[in-house]
Motif scaffolding. Structure first.
Motif, PDB file in Angstrom:
ATOM      1  N   ILE A 154       0.925  -1.365   0.136  1.00  0.00           N
ATOM      2  CA  ILE A 154      -0.126  -0.021   0.063  1.00  0.00           C
ATOM      3  C   ILE A 154       0.909   1.293  -0.118  1.00  0.00           C
ATOM      4  CG2 ILE A 154      -1.749  -1.056   1.153  1.00  0.00           C
ATOM      5  CD1 ILE A 154      -1.239   0.036   3.694  1.00  0.00           C
ATOM      6  N   THR A 155       2.147   1.274   0.305  1.00  0.00           N
ATOM      7  CA  THR A 155       2.927   2.361   0.484  1.00  0.00           C
ATOM      8  C   THR A 155       3.956   2.473  -0.818  1.00  0.00           C
ATOM      9  OG1 THR A 155       4.625   1.451   1.801  1.00  0.00           O
ATOM     10  CG2 THR A 155       2.749   2.662   2.908  1.00  0.00           C
ATOM     11  N   ARG A 156       4.345   1.429  -1.388  1.00  0.00           N
ATOM     12  CA  ARG A 156       5.288   1.218  -2.505  1.00  0.00           C
ATOM     13  C   ARG A 156       4.510   0.616  -3.692  1.00  0.00           C
ATOM     14  NH1 ARG A 156       6.701   4.839   0.097  1.00  0.00           N
ATOM     15  NH2 ARG A 156       8.623   5.248   0.945  1.00  0.00           N
ATOM     16  N   PRO A 157       3.445   1.017  -4.079  1.00  0.00           N
ATOM     17  CA  PRO A 157       2.815   0.069  -5.170  1.00  0.00           C
ATOM     18  C   PRO A 157       3.561  -0.076  -6.521  1.00  0.00           C
ATOM     19  CG  PRO A 157       1.575   2.193  -4.851  1.00  0.00           C
ATOM     20  CD  PRO A 157       2.584   2.331  -3.785  1.00  0.00           C
ATOM     21  N   THR A 158       4.358   1.045  -6.748  1.00  0.00           N
ATOM     22  CA  THR A 158       5.235   1.008  -7.991  1.00  0.00           C
ATOM     23  C   THR A 158       6.362  -0.227  -7.920  1.00  0.00           C
ATOM     24  OG1 THR A 158       6.575   2.719  -7.218  1.00  0.00           O
ATOM     25  CG2 THR A 158       4.706   3.121  -8.542  1.00  0.00           C
ATOM     26  N   LEU A 159       6.771  -0.372  -6.579  1.00  0.00           N
ATOM     27  CA  LEU A 159       7.856  -1.300  -6.483  1.00  0.00           C
ATOM     28  C   LEU A 159       7.143  -2.667  -6.157  1.00  0.00           C
ATOM     29  CD1 LEU A 159      10.401   0.442  -3.929  1.00  0.00           C
ATOM     30  CD2 LEU A 159      10.692  -0.031  -6.295  1.00  0.00           C
ATOM     31  N   TYR A 160       5.955  -2.712  -5.506  1.00  0.00           N
ATOM     32  CA  TYR A 160       5.414  -4.027  -5.362  1.00  0.00           C
ATOM     33  C   TYR A 160       3.802  -4.036  -5.830  1.00  0.00           C
ATOM     34  CZ  TYR A 160       8.831  -3.809  -1.656  1.00  0.00           C
ATOM     35  OH  TYR A 160      10.207  -3.777  -1.087  1.00  0.00           O
ATOM     36  N   PRO A 161       3.820  -3.946  -7.258  1.00  0.00           N
ATOM     37  CA  PRO A 161       2.522  -3.932  -8.116  1.00  0.00           C
ATOM     38  C   PRO A 161       1.789  -5.074  -7.838  1.00  0.00           C
ATOM     39  CG  PRO A 161       4.351  -4.186  -9.468  1.00  0.00           C
ATOM     40  CD  PRO A 161       5.127  -4.249  -7.876  1.00  0.00           C
ATOM     41  N   ASP A 162       2.261  -6.228  -7.348  1.00  0.00           N
ATOM     42  CA  ASP A 162       1.332  -7.595  -7.694  1.00  0.00           C
ATOM     43  C   ASP A 162       1.189  -7.996  -6.265  1.00  0.00           C
ATOM     44  OD1 ASP A 162       0.506 -10.064  -8.063  1.00  0.00           O
ATOM     45  OD2 ASP A 162       2.141 -10.886  -8.779  1.00  0.00           O
ATOM     46  N   SER A 163      -0.231  -7.744  -6.017  1.00  0.00           N
ATOM     47  CA  SER A 163      -0.683  -8.270  -4.534  1.00  0.00           C
ATOM     48  C   SER A 163      -0.470  -9.910  -4.422  1.00  0.00           C
ATOM     49  CB  SER A 163      -2.164  -8.119  -4.420  1.00  0.00           C
ATOM     50  OG  SER A 163      -3.066  -8.769  -5.452  1.00  0.00           O
ATOM     51  N   GLY A 164      -0.248 -10.682  -5.516  1.00  0.00           N
ATOM     52  CA  GLY A 164       0.146 -11.891  -5.160  1.00  0.00           C
ATOM     53  C   GLY A 164       1.398 -12.324  -4.289  1.00  0.00           C
ATOM     54  N   LEU A 165       2.075 -11.245  -4.084  1.00  0.00           N
ATOM     55  CA  LEU A 165       3.360 -11.395  -3.554  1.00  0.00           C
ATOM     56  C   LEU A 165       2.976 -11.813  -2.348  1.00  0.00           C
ATOM     57  CD1 LEU A 165       6.440 -10.939  -2.974  1.00  0.00           C
ATOM     58  CD2 LEU A 165       5.887  -8.260  -2.457  1.00  0.00           C
ATOM     59  N   SER A 166       1.989 -11.155  -1.501  1.00  0.00           N
ATOM     60  CA  SER A 166       1.308 -11.511  -0.253  1.00  0.00           C
ATOM     61  C   SER A 166       1.322 -12.986  -0.085  1.00  0.00           C
ATOM     62  CB  SER A 166       0.045 -10.891   0.049  1.00  0.00           C
ATOM     63  OG  SER A 166      -0.483 -11.341   1.438  1.00  0.00           O
ATOM     64  N   ARG A 167       0.748 -13.768  -0.915  1.00  0.00           N
ATOM     65  CA  ARG A 167       0.608 -15.295  -0.835  1.00  0.00           C
ATOM     66  C   ARG A 167       1.949 -15.929  -0.650  1.00  0.00           C
ATOM     67  NH1 ARG A 167      -4.936 -17.813  -2.857  1.00  0.00           N
ATOM     68  NH2 ARG A 167      -6.134 -16.225  -1.891  1.00  0.00           N
ATOM     69  N   LEU A 168       2.839 -15.581  -1.683  1.00  0.00           N
ATOM     70  CA  LEU A 168       4.080 -15.966  -1.802  1.00  0.00           C
ATOM     71  C   LEU A 168       4.938 -15.896  -0.314  1.00  0.00           C
ATOM     72  CD1 LEU A 168       5.469 -14.538  -5.212  1.00  0.00           C
ATOM     73  CD2 LEU A 168       4.631 -17.169  -4.662  1.00  0.00           C
ATOM     74  N   VAL A 169       4.756 -14.535   0.260  1.00  0.00           N
ATOM     75  CA  VAL A 169       5.481 -14.493   1.358  1.00  0.00           C
ATOM     76  C   VAL A 169       4.886 -15.252   2.449  1.00  0.00           C
ATOM     77  CG1 VAL A 169       5.771 -12.820   3.249  1.00  0.00           C
ATOM     78  CG2 VAL A 169       6.211 -12.245   1.051  1.00  0.00           C
ATOM     79  N   ARG A 170       3.517 -15.534   2.570  1.00  0.00           N
ATOM     80  CA  ARG A 170       2.641 -16.082   3.478  1.00  0.00           C
ATOM     81  C   ARG A 170       3.003 -17.712   3.428  1.00  0.00           C
ATOM     82  NH1 ARG A 170      -2.836 -18.349   1.472  1.00  0.00           N
ATOM     83  NH2 ARG A 170      -1.523 -19.657   0.256  1.00  0.00           N
ATOM     84  N   ASP A 171       3.182 -18.071   2.300  1.00  0.00           N
ATOM     85  CA  ASP A 171       3.916 -19.734   2.242  1.00  0.00           C
ATOM     86  C   ASP A 171       5.109 -19.703   2.813  1.00  0.00           C
ATOM     87  OD1 ASP A 171       1.444 -20.062   1.350  1.00  0.00           O
ATOM     88  OD2 ASP A 171       1.913 -20.232  -1.176  1.00  0.00           O
ATOM     89  N   ALA A 172       5.815 -18.906   2.471  1.00  0.00           N
ATOM     90  CA  ALA A 172       7.261 -18.977   2.864  1.00  0.00           C
ATOM     91  C   ALA A 172       7.371 -18.880   4.442  1.00  0.00           C
ATOM     92  CB  ALA A 172       8.193 -17.895   2.391  1.00  0.00           C
TER      93      ALA A 172
END
Length: 241
Positions: A154-172
């Motif tokens: 939410i603070t750096r959407p240009t650096l983190y444009p894909d919300s799918g990153l959340s699930r990758l971090v979750r699984d890790a």
């Protein structure tokens, strides 16, 4: 609606609409139709108003978690909790940022409740022998990771444009704290699972076999087992060439 609730509702709406996420007490009072002395009498200062407003917005999110029925699989609940946390952050970015703003002196009660709900799922996993670390440590690991990825989105959407990153971090992070019952586990994994399972059940033992001091000491020992250095299970004498 009473005056306090009226002011909080006005503040929540202004915060949601604010490009920066900040609001003035004057603007809140004008929107609520009250004088500033009334606001300060009810909330003490702007910090008190913001903390109450964050609690109000988060309470709507936590209400869904309170009402949700627990499934038979605590891991499913843990994953769902992570995903709903991220979804809330994306839907209410300004209120979410305020929750973790260093300038906010008062810790919103919602933060503590969110942690308690998370610990509940982790304690259920520990009781099933599926947790690699103590529930308290696991809760801090999960919450800090979930918060970090949500703030990044939410603070750096240009650096983190894909919300799918959340699930990758979750699984890790889940892989780091959980034992896979299918995969081969080491002796260290077995000890860690046994320790966290026993630790999670200490408070349920009836009659209590230990004094409070003994229970505290045993809990401290059990907490250390999963993170202790690994030693060989057998000892051999000195090697001679």
């Amino acid at each position: 609606m009473n005056t306090r609730s009226l002011i909080i509702e006005a503040a929540a709406e202004l915060i949601a609409q604010s490009p920066s996420g900040d609001v003035s007490t004057r603007a809140v009072c004008e929107a609520a139709g009250v004088q500033q002395p009334v606001l300060y009498r009810l909330f003490g200062d702007k910090d008190g108003l913001l903390a109450a407003t964050v609690d109000h917005v988060w309470d709507q999110y936590l209400e869904t978690k309170r009402a949700a029925e627990k499934s038979e699989d605590p891991l499913r609940d843990l994953r769902a909790g992570w995903d709903s946390h991220t979804a809330f952050a994306l839907a209410h970015p300004n209120a979410y940022k305020l929750m973790f703003a260093p300038a906010l002196r008062s810790v919103p009660a919602a933060a503590e409740e969110a942690m308690r709900i998370l610990r509940g799922d982790l304690e259920r996993l520990a009781e099933q022998g599926r947790l690699r670390v103590a529930p308290e440590i696991a809760a801090r690991m999960v919450m800090s990771a979930n918060t970090g990825v949500s703030l990044s989105l939410i603070t750096r959407p240009t650096l983190y444009p894909d919300s799918g990153l959340s699930r990758l971090v979750r699984d890790a992070i889940h892989q780091a704290i959980l034992l896979d019952p299918v995969a081969d586990t080491t002796a260290a994994d077995t000890r860690a699972a046994a320790a966290t399972t026993l630790l999670s059940s200490l408070g349920d033992l009836t009659p209590e076999p230990f004094t409070p001091a003994e229970s505290a000491l045993l809990g401290q020992w059990l907490t250390q087992i999963p993170v202790s250095p690994q030693y060989p299970t057998s000892r051999k004498g000195p090697h001679h060439d």
